[in-house]
Design an enzyme around this catalytic site. Structure first.
Site, PDB file in Angstrom:
ATOM      1  N   HIS A  21     -30.169  36.830  58.181  1.00 54.16           N
ATOM      2  CA  HIS A  21     -30.331  37.337  56.813  1.00 54.16           C
ATOM      3  C   HIS A  21     -31.744  37.903  56.638  1.00 54.16           C
ATOM      4  CE1 HIS A  21     -28.853  36.926  52.463  1.00 54.16           C
ATOM      5  NE2 HIS A  21     -30.022  37.537  52.376  1.00 54.16           N
ATOM      6  N   HIS A  23     -33.540  41.656  55.082  1.00 53.71           N
ATOM      7  CA  HIS A  23     -33.323  42.956  54.445  1.00 53.71           C
ATOM      8  C   HIS A  23     -34.328  43.984  54.979  1.00 53.71           C
ATOM      9  CE1 HIS A  23     -30.456  41.793  51.208  1.00 53.71           C
ATOM     10  NE2 HIS A  23     -30.990  40.585  51.413  1.00 53.71           N
ATOM     11  N   ASP A  25     -35.248  46.827  53.693  1.00 53.14           N
ATOM     12  CA  ASP A  25     -36.168  47.305  52.664  1.00 53.14           C
ATOM     13  C   ASP A  25     -37.046  46.192  52.100  1.00 53.14           C
ATOM     14  OD1 ASP A  25     -33.851  46.195  51.657  1.00 53.14           O
ATOM     15  OD2 ASP A  25     -33.732  47.508  49.913  1.00 53.14           O
ATOM     16  N   GLY A 183     -27.498  41.988  45.312  1.00 56.57           N
ATOM     17  CA  GLY A 183     -27.936  42.336  43.971  1.00 56.57           C
ATOM     18  C   GLY A 183     -27.766  41.150  43.044  1.00 56.57           C
ATOM     19  N   HIS A 210     -23.587  37.688  49.428  1.00 53.90           N
ATOM     20  CA  HIS A 210     -24.631  36.987  48.693  1.00 53.90           C
ATOM     21  C   HIS A 210     -23.954  36.149  47.606  1.00 53.90           C
ATOM     22  CE1 HIS A 210     -27.560  39.655  50.573  1.00 53.90           C
ATOM     23  NE2 HIS A 210     -28.536  38.997  49.970  1.00 53.90           N
ATOM     24  N   GLU A 213     -26.836  31.785  45.058  1.00 56.93           N
ATOM     25  CA  GLU A 213     -28.300  31.843  45.024  1.00 56.93           C
ATOM     26  C   GLU A 213     -28.742  31.714  43.570  1.00 56.93           C
ATOM     27  OE1 GLU A 213     -32.008  34.749  46.379  1.00 56.93           O
ATOM     28  OE2 GLU A 213     -29.999  35.590  46.123  1.00 56.93           O
ATOM     29  N   ASP A 303     -35.054  36.527  54.706  1.00 54.26           N
ATOM     30  CA  ASP A 303     -34.665  37.305  53.536  1.00 54.26           C
ATOM     31  C   ASP A 303     -35.509  38.581  53.438  1.00 54.26           C
ATOM     32  OD1 ASP A 303     -33.056  37.942  51.400  1.00 54.26           O
ATOM     33  OD2 ASP A 303     -33.962  36.540  50.004  1.00 54.26           O
TER      34      ASP A 303
END
Length: 365
Positions: A21, A23, A25, A183, A210, A213, A303
């Site tokens: 996991h 990202h 960006d 998101g 996701h 969370e 993350d």
């Protein structure tokens, strides 16, 4: 040497690690953000030097709110709108992970967020995959071999998830290993995207969601019962279905928690990020240790390395310092991740048997 090596940041970087996991960006180098912003005439950055920018990202992400945490991506996504930007960020991502001792990684990003310069979805993915391949080649040449695969993410507040799922299947033999939605969870349940998940299942393709969370058990239940995901992105709120009155041996698991444990659903836990977004109040109160001791399939993840100012080695060090984990524990978490990877079974076994176990054998002395 005889006996285990000392467990510190330097030795942790030598440990082979598997990451599920992360990202794309959320892991840019601050200096790269500055350079790409200059190249594409983006003048909205909140700082003018790399150190100041790194500090801003970290402080902005420490809000305790997932929604505010996600706002920081405005700046990173803005500089990833060109072929050159996508390629460079992907290549540097792989190089940074390999330099930290990561031997397998699944890096995710949302192609739909990179269309401002008239690239097509296919072109976005092609440029990112070319960057990943260049990073793998550079890491191998530096004596730090790494396998990187890509997860294509759809934004849960948008309406392009089926299109992104089709994109993931179209590129699955070219470096894409699965699909995801991400998101803000509140107000955007995973069941809004059932057609995308159905498409993945019909095509025998992998996907994670996701869930659990910022939102609780209903999000996890929908992701598993209605959407049929293979893994839970974060999933930290599964602890809400566990009661521990005294000794952990007497812990009572609700039906959902029991199902997650019994069926070995992997939890993509991200300790630092979970604290930043307010999913848990502090690292020492993170349910990672409880879940690990109850033998859930826990995995360690970053993350967003930029926003959390972290790496896999740093995440493992924090777990060691907080819960007292040793090399054997970290090896178990790493094998958990590798068992849960979205690549063919023989490839998973090869990395476990030929890289991870021998690497930890050295560290264990």
């Amino acid at each position: 040497m005889t006996g285990p090596m000392p467990l510190d940041l330097a030795t942790l970087r030598q440990a082979p690690k598997a990451l599920l996991h992360d990202h794309l960006d959320g892991g840019l180098r601050p200096a790269t953000v500055l350079e790409l912003a200059r190249d594409c005439n983006y003048d909205q950055l909140p700082a003018a030097d790399a150190a100041g920018l790194a500090r801003w990202f970290r402080e902005a992400a420490d809000s305790g709110s997932l929604e505010r945490y996600l706002e920081t991506f405005t700046h990173t996504v803005a500089v990833m709108q060109t072929p050159e930007g996508l390629h460079r960020v992907a290549r540097e991502c792989v190089e940074d992970l390999a330099d930290d001792g990561v031997v397998y990684a699944e890096v995710r990003f949302a192609p739909e967020q990179h269309l401002e310069q008239d690239l097509t979805l296919d072109e976005v993915v092609e440029h990112a995959l070319a960057g990943f391949a260049a990073g793998e080649a550079a890491a191998a040449a530096a004596g730090q071999p790494i396998v990187v695969r890509c997860l294509l993410t759809a934004m849960r507040h948008a309406a392009r998830s089926r299109e992104i799922a089709e994109l993931a299947v179209r590129f699955r033999d070219r470096g894409v290993c699965g699909f995801d939605i991400a998101g803000a969870e509140a107000g955007y349940p995973p069941t809004r995207h059932l057609d995308a998940f159905e498409y993945m299942r019909v095509n025998n393709a992998h996907f994670t969601i996701h869930a659990g969370e910022a939102f609780g058990l209903p999000s996890i239940h929908e992701a598993l019962a209605f959407c049929g995901c293979d893994r839970l992105g974060h999933g930290v709120r599964i602890v809400d279905d566990i009661e521990v009155a005294g000794d952990i041996a007497d812990a009572r698991l609700g039906r959902l928690a029991q199902y997650v444990r019994d069926t070995r659903v992997p939890l993509e836990l991200c300790p630092s990020s979970n604290v930043q977004t307010g999913a848990v109040p502090s690292l020492d109160k993170h349910p990672f240790d409880l879940l690990a001791r109850l033998r859930f399939r826990v995995t360690v993840n970053t993350d967003n390395r930029l926003m959390s100012d972290t790496s896999m080695s740093r995440e493992m060090l924090k777990l060691h310092q907080t819960f007292g984990y040793g090399w054997t524990d970290l090896e178990r978490f790493t094998i958990n991740a590798m068992k849960s990877a979205f690549i063919p079974f023989p490839e998973r076994l090869r990395i476990i048997d030929d890289i991870i176990k021998p690497g930890y054998a050295v560290l264990l002395g």
